[in-house]
Write an enzyme that holds these catalytic residues in place. Structure first.
Site, PDB file in Angstrom:
ATOM      1  N   ASP A 160       5.020   1.040  11.966  1.00 14.65           N
ATOM      2  CA  ASP A 160       3.800   0.400  11.457  1.00 14.65           C
ATOM      3  C   ASP A 160       3.630  -1.043  11.936  1.00 14.65           C
ATOM      4  OD1 ASP A 160       3.248   2.757  10.175  1.00 14.65           O
ATOM      5  OD2 ASP A 160       3.974   2.114   8.214  1.00 14.65           O
TER       6      ASP A 160
ATOM      7  N   CYS B 257      -4.210  13.111  12.533  1.00 13.43           N
ATOM      8  CA  CYS B 257      -4.994  11.883  12.467  1.00 13.43           C
ATOM      9  C   CYS B 257      -4.817  11.141  13.787  1.00 13.43           C
ATOM     10  CB  CYS B 257      -4.602  11.038  11.264  1.00 13.43           C
ATOM     11  SG  CYS B 257      -3.010  10.260  11.436  1.00 13.43           S
TER      12      CYS B 257
ATOM     13  N   ARG C 269       1.193  14.964  12.619  1.00 10.73           N
ATOM     14  CA  ARG C 269       1.650  14.727  11.252  1.00 10.73           C
ATOM     15  C   ARG C 269       1.751  15.987  10.384  1.00 10.73           C
ATOM     16  NH1 ARG C 269      -0.744   9.210   9.051  1.00 10.73           N
ATOM     17  NH2 ARG C 269       1.249   9.240   7.995  1.00 10.73           N
TER      18      ARG C 269
ATOM     19  N   LYS D  26       0.851  -1.216   0.000  1.00 17.69           N
ATOM     20  CA  LYS D  26       0.000   0.000   0.000  1.00 17.69           C
ATOM     21  C   LYS D  26       0.878   1.255   0.000  1.00 17.69           C
ATOM     22  CE  LYS D  26      -1.601   1.639   4.070  1.00 17.69           C
ATOM     23  NZ  LYS D  26      -1.308   3.054   4.339  1.00 17.69           N
ATOM     24  N   ASN D  27       1.848   1.294   0.905  1.00 24.54           N
ATOM     25  CA  ASN D  27       2.618   2.536   1.062  1.00 24.54           C
ATOM     26  C   ASN D  27       3.590   2.780  -0.086  1.00 24.54           C
ATOM     27  OD1 ASN D  27       1.225   3.097   3.335  1.00 24.54           O
ATOM     28  ND2 ASN D  27       2.869   2.604   4.781  1.00 24.54           N
TER      29      ASN D  27
ATOM     30  N   ARG E  40      -8.486  -0.247   5.267  1.00 20.82           N
ATOM     31  CA  ARG E  40      -7.635   0.732   4.570  1.00 20.82           C
ATOM     32  C   ARG E  40      -6.309   0.093   4.146  1.00 20.82           C
ATOM     33  NH1 ARG E  40      -6.048   5.156   8.117  1.00 20.82           N
ATOM     34  NH2 ARG E  40      -4.717   5.426   6.324  1.00 20.82           N
TER      35      ARG E  40
HETATM   36  N1  EPU Z   1       7.196  14.851  10.113  1.00 22.05           N
HETATM   37  C1  EPU Z   1       7.408  16.186  10.374  1.00 22.05           C
HETATM   38  N2  EPU Z   1       7.280  17.074   9.331  1.00 22.05           N
HETATM   39  C2  EPU Z   1       6.990  16.662   8.062  1.00 22.05           C
HETATM   40  C3  EPU Z   1       6.792  15.301   7.802  1.00 22.05           C
HETATM   41  C4  EPU Z   1       6.907  14.411   8.853  1.00 22.05           C
HETATM   42  O1  EPU Z   1       7.683  16.577  11.503  1.00 22.05           O
HETATM   43  O2  EPU Z   1       6.910  17.513   7.164  1.00 22.05           O
HETATM   44  C5  EPU Z   1       7.333  13.880  11.195  1.00 22.05           C
HETATM   45  C6  EPU Z   1       6.055  13.065  11.427  1.00 22.05           C
HETATM   46  O3  EPU Z   1       5.123  13.750  12.251  1.00 22.05           O
HETATM   47  C7  EPU Z   1       6.604  11.807  12.037  1.00 22.05           C
HETATM   48  C8  EPU Z   1       7.923  11.610  11.284  1.00 22.05           C
HETATM   49  O4  EPU Z   1       8.273  12.905  10.795  1.00 22.05           O
HETATM   50  O5  EPU Z   1       6.893  12.027  13.390  1.00 22.05           O
HETATM   51  C9  EPU Z   1       7.861  10.628  10.127  1.00 22.05           C
HETATM   52  O6  EPU Z   1       6.751  10.921   9.286  1.00 22.05           O
HETATM   53  P1  EPU Z   1       6.746  10.598   7.724  1.00 22.05           P
HETATM   54  O7  EPU Z   1       6.602  11.873   6.977  1.00 22.05           O
HETATM   55  O8  EPU Z   1       7.893   9.724   7.386  1.00 22.05           O
HETATM   56  O9  EPU Z   1       5.390   9.788   7.571  1.00 22.05           O
HETATM   57  P2  EPU Z   1       4.564   9.700   6.221  1.00 22.05           P
HETATM   58  O10 EPU Z   1       5.471   9.755   5.069  1.00 22.05           O
HETATM   59  O11 EPU Z   1       3.432  10.678   6.271  1.00 22.05           O
HETATM   60  C10 EPU Z   1       4.644   7.109   5.943  1.00 22.05           C
HETATM   61  C11 EPU Z   1       3.659   5.982   5.942  1.00 22.05           C
HETATM   62  C12 EPU Z   1       3.153   5.734   7.353  1.00 22.05           C
HETATM   63  C13 EPU Z   1       4.355   5.413   8.239  1.00 22.05           C
HETATM   64  C14 EPU Z   1       5.356   6.574   8.183  1.00 22.05           C
HETATM   65  C15 EPU Z   1       6.620   6.309   8.973  1.00 22.05           C
HETATM   66  C16 EPU Z   1       2.639   6.120   3.753  1.00 22.05           C
HETATM   67  C17 EPU Z   1       1.429   6.375   2.939  1.00 22.05           C
HETATM   68  N3  EPU Z   1       2.541   6.315   5.068  1.00 22.05           N
HETATM   69  O12 EPU Z   1       3.923   8.268   6.388  1.00 22.05           O
HETATM   70  O13 EPU Z   1       2.318   4.574   7.279  1.00 22.05           O
HETATM   71  O14 EPU Z   1       3.933   5.213   9.564  1.00 22.05           O
HETATM   72  O15 EPU Z   1       5.733   6.809   6.812  1.00 22.05           O
HETATM   73  O16 EPU Z   1       7.251   5.156   8.515  1.00 22.05           O
HETATM   74  O17 EPU Z   1       3.664   5.725   3.243  1.00 22.05           O
HETATM   75  C18 EPU Z   1       0.585   3.124   7.918  1.00 22.05           C
HETATM   76  O18 EPU Z   1       0.763   2.502   6.865  1.00 22.05           O
HETATM   77  O19 EPU Z   1      -0.122   2.685   8.862  1.00 22.05           O
HETATM   78  C19 EPU Z   1       1.217   4.432   8.077  1.00 22.05           C
HETATM   79  C20 EPU Z   1       0.797   5.345   8.946  1.00 22.05           C
END
Ligand code: EPU
Length: 436
Positions: free
Chosen positions: A320, A121, A126, A22-23, A412
């Site tokens: 995750d 969320c 986030r 998915k991711n 999801r």
């Molecule tokens: N963060 C910031 N600023 C930003 C972006 C992120 O402070 O601009 C922080 C976040 O709040 C968090 C950390 O950095 O503390 C990591 O967040 P990241 O941006 O890596 O998360 P994401 O890219 O939004 C993806 C996965 C998540 C998974 C995270 C971490 C997808 C669609 N989602 O989210 O997956 O937990 O990376 O590995 O790829 C799930 O599948 O259940 C899920 C939540």
């Protein structure tokens, strides 16, 4: 709303295939906006998050062909019209935060993007500040207008730059995807420092390279991108879902009699297997020559041993799989410590697992898990995707009946999990819960 009823105590045996990721699929689908040629993606899982993403792609002027295969996966053909809308509206973004990954591709290919700012969320605030910092470093002019992010390419286009994508909790996965996509069509060379090393980023880089992008260093914290003027179409097979595979491994470790998992990316699950190593859990690699798509046999042979687990960016222990491993360690013969270093509030499952008899003591981002001999069935509520998976695992291992409400959270990210568990011998059924 759909709910699950699980009667615990059945041991799982048989074969299950981990779906396409998915991711990985979400940013791969968004990357189809980078070209006006067709992009074909094979092994895309049939999930509500993917349907939401395709819905958004339709809004953005992308035609979508879908071919369903037996067993659930789909092949998707995307064909973006470069003159389509550049607006990702709140109605869609609010259903799925990952919609943010259209920002980089829209900006780079169409020169303008308007994407509703994702809210928080169930797992935390986030923010997307690092995404915006990265795109600004390429020259994008970004503003916030009525809850929408508007991003515009400056006169003369996006320009390569050296960009630091680290934040308080490490790098950002989707932020790295956004900047990598935008830099692929920028003028000159971009170096992303503190890039996310997650395998899903490597998969995206593979596909972008096959489209003609010049990218090196993916999988490491320094990614270099030499911009090109246009990208071609491509046919790409999505990598297996390491989080789903990890969830099946936890299921095998808790209630596996003889569970075989195919299409299992063992090479990216070392942090999980090292936590399981001291336990009497047999994890047998049946084809060691293909670690990215392995066949593994998992069986609980005896005692689950306690562990110290700290979530970290890849290759550390994945956030995750934190909830699922908590359900497992709830049954260990001693005290475990789980610390969440990516989303410090990702603990909504703690209260629900406690209702099933788990002994959990949370102190901020840390939970002490004092293992118990048995969990007991109870009515519980799913609150987010991975928390739901942990409740399913707990229900399978518990004595008696567990009902899990709001399983749309689980849908999801896990395709037909109830049907697949049934085929492995679990006593699980989906039913419509009547609201009182
Ligand atoms: N963060 C910031 N600023 C930003 C972006 C992120 O402070 O601009 C922080 C976040 O709040 C968090 C950390 O950095 O503390 C990591 O967040 P990241 O941006 O890596 O998360 P994401 O890219 O939004 C993806 C996965 C998540 C998974 C995270 C971490 C997808 C669609 N989602 O989210 O997956 O937990 O990376 O590995 O790829 C799930 O599948 O259940 C899920 C939540």
């Amino acid at each position: 709303m759909d709910a699950f009823r699980i009667i615990g105590g059945c041991r799982l045996s048989g074969t299950v295939r981990a779906s396409g990721s998915k991711n990985a699929s979400l940013p791969l689908i968004a990357a189809a906006l980078l070209t006006d040629r067709p992009v074909t993606l094979a092994d895309v899982p049939d999930l509500s998050d993917i349907r939401n993403m395709l819905n958004l792609m339709g809004e953005l002027g992308c035609s979508i062909g879908k071919q369903a295969h037996e067993g659930g996966s789909t092949t998707i053909e995307l064909h973006a019209d470069p003159d389509g809308s550049s607006h990702a509206p709140y109605d869609i973004v609010k259903t799925m935060r990952a919609s943010i990954c259209v920002l980089g591709p829209l900006l780079a290919r169409r020169g303008f993007a308007r994407v509703s700012m994702p809210g928080g969320c169930a797992i935390g605030d986030r923010p997307v500040d690092i995404h915006l910092r990265g795109l600004r470093a390429l020259g994008a002019e970004i503003e916030l207008d009525q809850g929408d992010i508007t991003a515009r390419v400056p006169r003369g286009g996006l320009r390569g730059a050296t960009i630091f994508l680290g934040g308080p909790f490490g790098s950002t996965v989707l932020g790295t995807a956004n900047v990598m996509c935008a830099a692929a069509l920028a003028d000159g060379t971009t170096v992303i420092e503190s890039a996310a090393c997650e395998p899903e980023i490597v998969d995206l880089a593979h596909m972008l390279r096959a489209m003609g992008a010049h990218i090196t260093g993916d999988g490491s914290p320094r990614i270099t991108i030499h911009g090109v003027s246009s990208l071609n179409g491509v046919s790409h097979t999505v990598m297996p879902d390491r989080i789903e595979a990890g969830t099946w491994i936890c299921a095998g470790a808790m209630v596996g009699d003889d569970l075989t998992i195919t299409n299992c990316p063992m090479d990216s699950l070392l942090a999980l297997t090292s936590v399981l190593e001291p336990s009497d859990i047999s994890i047998e690699l049946l084809d060691p020559t293909s670690p990215q798509r392995s066949t593994v046999r998992v069986r609980r042979a005896g005692t689950i041993r306690p562990a110290v687990v700290t979530t970290q960016p890849y290759p550390g222990f994945p956030t995750d799989i934190q909830a699922q491993v908590m359900a497992l360690l709830a049954l260990a013969d001693g005290n475990s410590i789980i610390t969440e270093r990516i989303f410090p509030d990702r603990f909504l499952h703690v209260a629900e697992l406690s209702r099933m008899g788990a002994t959990l003591n949370r102190q901020g981002p840390m939970v002490v898990v004092s293992g118990v001999k048995a969990l007991h069935g109870a009515p519980v509520m799913a609150s987010d995707l991975r928390a739901s998976a942990s409740l399913v695992l707990a229900g399978l291992a518990a004595t008696g009946t567990t009902t899990i409400s709001r399983v749309y959270h689980l849908d999801r990210g896990y395709e037909r999990m109830d049907e697949r568990l049934q085929s492995l011998g679990a006593d699980i059924e989906r039913f419509k819960e009547v609201r009182k």
